[in-house]
Scaffold this motif. Structure first.
Motif, PDB file in Angstrom:
ATOM      1  N   TYR A 192      -0.698  13.259  33.596  1.00  0.00           N
ATOM      2  CA  TYR A 192       0.677  13.746  33.388  1.00  0.00           C
ATOM      3  C   TYR A 192       0.888  13.653  31.870  1.00  0.00           C
ATOM      4  CZ  TYR A 192       5.918  13.196  33.728  1.00  0.00           C
ATOM      5  OH  TYR A 192       7.287  13.282  33.599  1.00  0.00           O
ATOM      6  N   GLU A 193       0.965  14.845  31.228  1.00  0.00           N
ATOM      7  CA  GLU A 193       0.886  14.919  29.757  1.00  0.00           C
ATOM      8  C   GLU A 193       2.235  15.128  29.091  1.00  0.00           C
ATOM      9  OE1 GLU A 193      -2.115  17.678  28.407  1.00  0.00           O
ATOM     10  OE2 GLU A 193      -1.034  18.140  26.566  1.00  0.00           O
ATOM     11  N   GLU A 194       2.404  14.457  27.985  1.00  0.00           N
ATOM     12  CA  GLU A 194       3.510  14.631  27.043  1.00  0.00           C
ATOM     13  C   GLU A 194       4.840  14.844  27.759  1.00  0.00           C
ATOM     14  OE1 GLU A 194       3.298  17.709  23.941  1.00  0.00           O
ATOM     15  OE2 GLU A 194       3.438  16.144  22.430  1.00  0.00           O
ATOM     16  N   GLY A 230      -0.192  12.589  22.559  1.00  0.00           N
ATOM     17  CA  GLY A 230      -0.699  12.379  21.198  1.00  0.00           C
ATOM     18  C   GLY A 230      -0.972  13.644  20.409  1.00  0.00           C
ATOM     19  N   GLU A 231      -0.896  14.839  21.056  1.00  0.00           N
ATOM     20  CA  GLU A 231      -1.253  16.051  20.305  1.00  0.00           C
ATOM     21  C   GLU A 231      -0.273  16.336  19.178  1.00  0.00           C
ATOM     22  OE1 GLU A 231      -0.658  18.853  23.775  1.00  0.00           O
ATOM     23  OE2 GLU A 231       0.386  20.010  22.258  1.00  0.00           O
ATOM     24  N   ASN A 232       0.937  15.799  19.258  1.00  0.00           N
ATOM     25  CA  ASN A 232       1.921  16.023  18.189  1.00  0.00           C
ATOM     26  C   ASN A 232       2.151  14.786  17.328  1.00  0.00           C
ATOM     27  OD1 ASN A 232       2.701  18.861  18.565  1.00  0.00           O
ATOM     28  ND2 ASN A 232       3.266  18.148  20.607  1.00  0.00           N
ATOM     29  N   VAL A 235      -1.282  18.131  34.431  1.00  0.00           N
ATOM     30  CA  VAL A 235      -0.034  18.863  34.150  1.00  0.00           C
ATOM     31  C   VAL A 235       0.504  18.442  32.793  1.00  0.00           C
ATOM     32  CG1 VAL A 235       0.541  19.162  36.589  1.00  0.00           C
ATOM     33  CG2 VAL A 235       1.454  17.173  35.359  1.00  0.00           C
ATOM     34  N   ASP A 236       1.190  19.382  32.119  1.00  0.00           N
ATOM     35  CA  ASP A 236       1.624  19.183  30.729  1.00  0.00           C
ATOM     36  C   ASP A 236       3.077  19.626  30.576  1.00  0.00           C
ATOM     37  OD1 ASP A 236       1.935  19.042  28.009  1.00  0.00           O
ATOM     38  OD2 ASP A 236       0.307  20.435  27.505  1.00  0.00           O
ATOM     39  N   ALA A 237       3.958  18.678  30.223  1.00  0.00           N
ATOM     40  CA  ALA A 237       5.394  18.986  30.077  1.00  0.00           C
ATOM     41  C   ALA A 237       5.778  19.308  28.635  1.00  0.00           C
ATOM     42  CB  ALA A 237       6.220  17.812  30.584  1.00  0.00           C
TER      43      ALA A 237
HETATM   44 MG   LIG Z   1      -0.250  19.627  25.569  1.00  0.00          MG
END
Ligand SMILES: [Mg+2]
Ligand SMILES: O=C([O-])CC(=O)C(=O)O
Length: 388
Positions: free
Chosen positions: A237-239, A263-265, A211-213
């Motif tokens: 559990y992402e961002e 870490g994608e940003n 899941v990605d917030a």
């Molecule tokens: Mg993402």
């Protein structure tokens, strides 16, 4: 040899989807061609690149600063020791002259996109798949052509209910993915739990949900979600919170015991290092999603991998954001843990060469020269149209 031209075109990748932070109704990307005077099979070698979704095209920055710097350079100053190929590190350094450190902003996207095209050209001139070139130069000599990929989607769409979400996820599983990802944080916690449970019900043995917030939560909400998510066997559990709020990430990591990803940003080695220093990430269970196409390219990503090594992190904990073939090549060449994939979104960018099938969560890459864009007919048609 020399670079004779660098072209950019800003292209729409818009759709009706929404995550917890943005909608994609006006989303664009930059497509770039680095044209060289090297002839292979009777045609000039051209390297291609594009930036990942989420940060818009960067044509203005490229045209104002980064492209003229490269084209105005003494051509020999950009070459490797053989004098017959580009040195991507030298091209990178040239792009970054007169740029102050810090405040990485979005110039990292402009530089990262051109850098992708430079590596594509470099590997094509060397006559090798980029994964092979990377394994030889920086890895253990032999790329692993098999790469783990997971299916990202599960966005909020207007009028899309639980059935629509389940159908979407079922179609990813039917296409061979073993891990699927959906958005959270764009609805109430109770609604998101219902959405998560509806997807968990369709998963079989060996299949998992992430899941990605999208950085939506403050600490209190991140922890509330963390407590609720603890009951589910999630892949990650992402961002949860703001990408630069390392304290939030660290405090959440004290409460939430499952795997987390972020870490994608983070757009530079220094920002990634701050996450590693201050974000409380666990090298045995958490995942790092730095995306070279948003963060100054592979030249910088190599610095990030060196930094991770210094802090005792394995490259196998990295599963980059973005779903592009550049990160697939890096994953195969340098032993990353895998790569994101958007089976139905942001096409024709991203995805795999034609005919590549996902088998139980893995793809096997064909040995195409460069990054491998020539193997994806819809994408290479767009690229060739830009360069012609
Ligand atoms: Mg993402
Ligand atoms: O929705 C987005 O901006 C993309 C994203 O976070 C992801 O692929 O992890």
């Amino acid at each position: 040899m020399k670079i004779v031209n660098i072209l950019e075109s800003t292209r729409p990748i818009k759709s009706d989807i929404r995550n917890a932070y943005i909608d994609f109704s006006k989303m664009t990307l930059s497509l770039v061609a680095v044209v060289t005077d090297v002839i292979r099979d009777g045609k000039p070698v051209i390297g291609y690149g594009f930036n990942s979704n989420g940060r818009y095209g960067q044509g203005a920055l490229m045209r104002d600063r980064f492209i003229p710097r490269v084209l105005e350079a003494e051509p020999d100053s950009l070459l490797d020791e053989t004098g017959e190929n580009l040195d991507p590190h030298k091209v990178w350094a040239r792009m970054m002259i007169n740029e102050k450190p810090g405040g990485h902003g979005e110039r990292s996207v402009a530089v990262g996109t051109i850098d992708m095209a430079v590596w594509d050209a470099t590997a094509k001139i060397a006559g090798k798949p980029l994964s092979q070139l990377l394994a030889e130069r920086y890895g253990n000599g032999t790329p692993d052509p098999r790469v783990f990929v997971y299916a990202a989607g599960g966005y909020y769409y207007p009028g899309k209910g639980l059935d629509g979400l389940k159908k979407e996820m079922e179609s990813y599983l039917a296409r061979g993915y073993s891990v699927v990802k959906m958005k959270i944080g764009g609805a109430t916690l109770a609604e998101d739990c219902e959405r998560i449970e509806s997807v968990l019900k369709i998963l079989g043995p060996g299949q998992q949900l992430a899941v990605d917030a999208n950085g939506r939560f403050d600490l209190k909400t991140a922890i509330e979600y963390g407590k609720a998510l603890s009951q589910y066997p999630l892949f990650w559990y992402e961002e949860a919170g703001d990408p630069l709020d390392y304290e939030l990430q660290a405090k959440l990591g004290e409460v939430y015991k499952g795997p987390m990803a972020t870490g994608e940003n983070l757009f530079s080695m220094q920002d990634a290092r701050n996450l590693i220093r201050h974000g409380g990430m666990h090298k045995d269970r958490d995942w790092l999603q730095f995306d070279c196409a948003l963060s100054y390219g592979l030249v910088e990503y190599l610095r990030t991998l060196d930094m991770l090594k210094e802090y005792g992190w394995s490259p196998s904990r990295c599963i980059p954001h973005g779903g592009h073939q550049m990160s697939l090549a890096i994953a195969a060449g340098l032993g990353l843990g895998g790569n994101e994939s958007y089976p139905d979104l942001f096409q024709p960018y991203g995805g795999f060469p034609d005919g590549v099938k996902v088998d139980n969560g893995y793809v096997t890459l064909p040995p195409l020269p460069g990054i491998g864009f020539e193997g994806k007919s819809d994408l290479i048609a767009e690229m060739r149209a830009l360069a012609s």
